[in-house]
Scaffold this motif. Structure first.
Motif, short mmCIF file in Angstrom:
data_model
loop_
_atom_site.label_atom_id
_atom_site.label_comp_id
_atom_site.label_asym_id
_atom_site.label_seq_id
_atom_site.Cartn_x
_atom_site.Cartn_y
_atom_site.Cartn_z
N TYR A 61 0.90 -1.08 0.30
CA TYR A 61 -0.01 0.07 0.16
C TYR A 61 0.87 1.27 -0.10
O TYR A 61 0.77 2.12 -0.59
N GLU A 65 0.86 4.11 -3.02
CA GLU A 65 0.42 5.32 -2.73
C GLU A 65 1.72 6.36 -3.14
O GLU A 65 1.36 7.30 -3.63
N ALA A 70 -2.59 4.51 -5.28
CA ALA A 70 -3.42 3.80 -3.96
C ALA A 70 -4.90 3.89 -3.99
O ALA A 70 -5.61 3.19 -3.20
N TRP A 71 -5.44 4.80 -4.66
CA TRP A 71 -6.94 4.95 -4.83
C TRP A 71 -7.52 3.69 -5.59
O TRP A 71 -8.80 3.50 -5.01
N ASP A 84 -12.33 10.25 -0.49
CA ASP A 84 -11.22 10.21 -1.45
C ASP A 84 -11.58 11.49 -2.32
O ASP A 84 -12.31 11.48 -2.84
N ARG A 126 -6.67 11.55 0.47
CA ARG A 126 -7.48 10.73 1.20
C ARG A 126 -7.82 11.29 2.56
O ARG A 126 -6.72 11.45 3.24
#
Length: 142
Positions: A61, A65, A70-71, A84, A126
């Motif tokens: 992760y 990112e 990472a979305w 988000d 985020r």
């Protein structure tokens, strides 16, 4: 989903499981040999940074990112009340403002820097729960 075997020193989250995106990202980038002169690209912000920084991260992760995707992670999205946010910058005539440096300020004072894409979009930001973010134009990373 497989059990999480990676620990993050980059952020404060903990998770029981990881999605395929995080698992595969970690399995690819953690096995690269050292490349001290190579650069990686954050796909959302357009910023380059040392590739070895990605290789040394402790979780898929954190790698996703840093690389700007990472979305798309499924293992972090479902836990907690996350928002988000992505901004689209336009001029007074409504036209997109591409390739513009900007800074996003979180309520905590944390700053994130980036460059808008060809459509005037920022990277995704985020937050936990609803938070107000401030966007400043023309700011470069110091």
């Amino acid at each position: 989903m497989a059990q999480l075997k990676q620990q993050s020193s980059e952020t404060d989250w903990t998770v029981e499981e990881e999605c395929d995106l995080c698992r595969i990202t970690y399995s690819i980038y953690s096995n690269f040999p050292p490349m001290p002169h190579a650069q990686a690209l954050n796909a959302e912000t357009g910023e380059f940074f040392p590739f070895d920084r990605v290789r040394k991260m402790k979780s898929g992760y954190a790698m996703a990112e840093a690389l700007g995707y990472a979305w798309a992670c499924n293992c972090r999205r479902g836990s907690g009340n996350y928002f988000d946010q992505r901004f689209r910058l336009r001029d007074s005539d409504g036209r997109a403002v591409p390739d513009t440096f900007y800074t996003v300020r979180y309520p905590t004072g944390e700053l994130k820097h980036g460059v808008t894409d060809h459509a005037g979009r920022t990277a995704r930001y985020r937050t936990r729960d609803g938070q107000q973010l401030a966007v400043y134009l023309g700011h470069r990373k110091p």
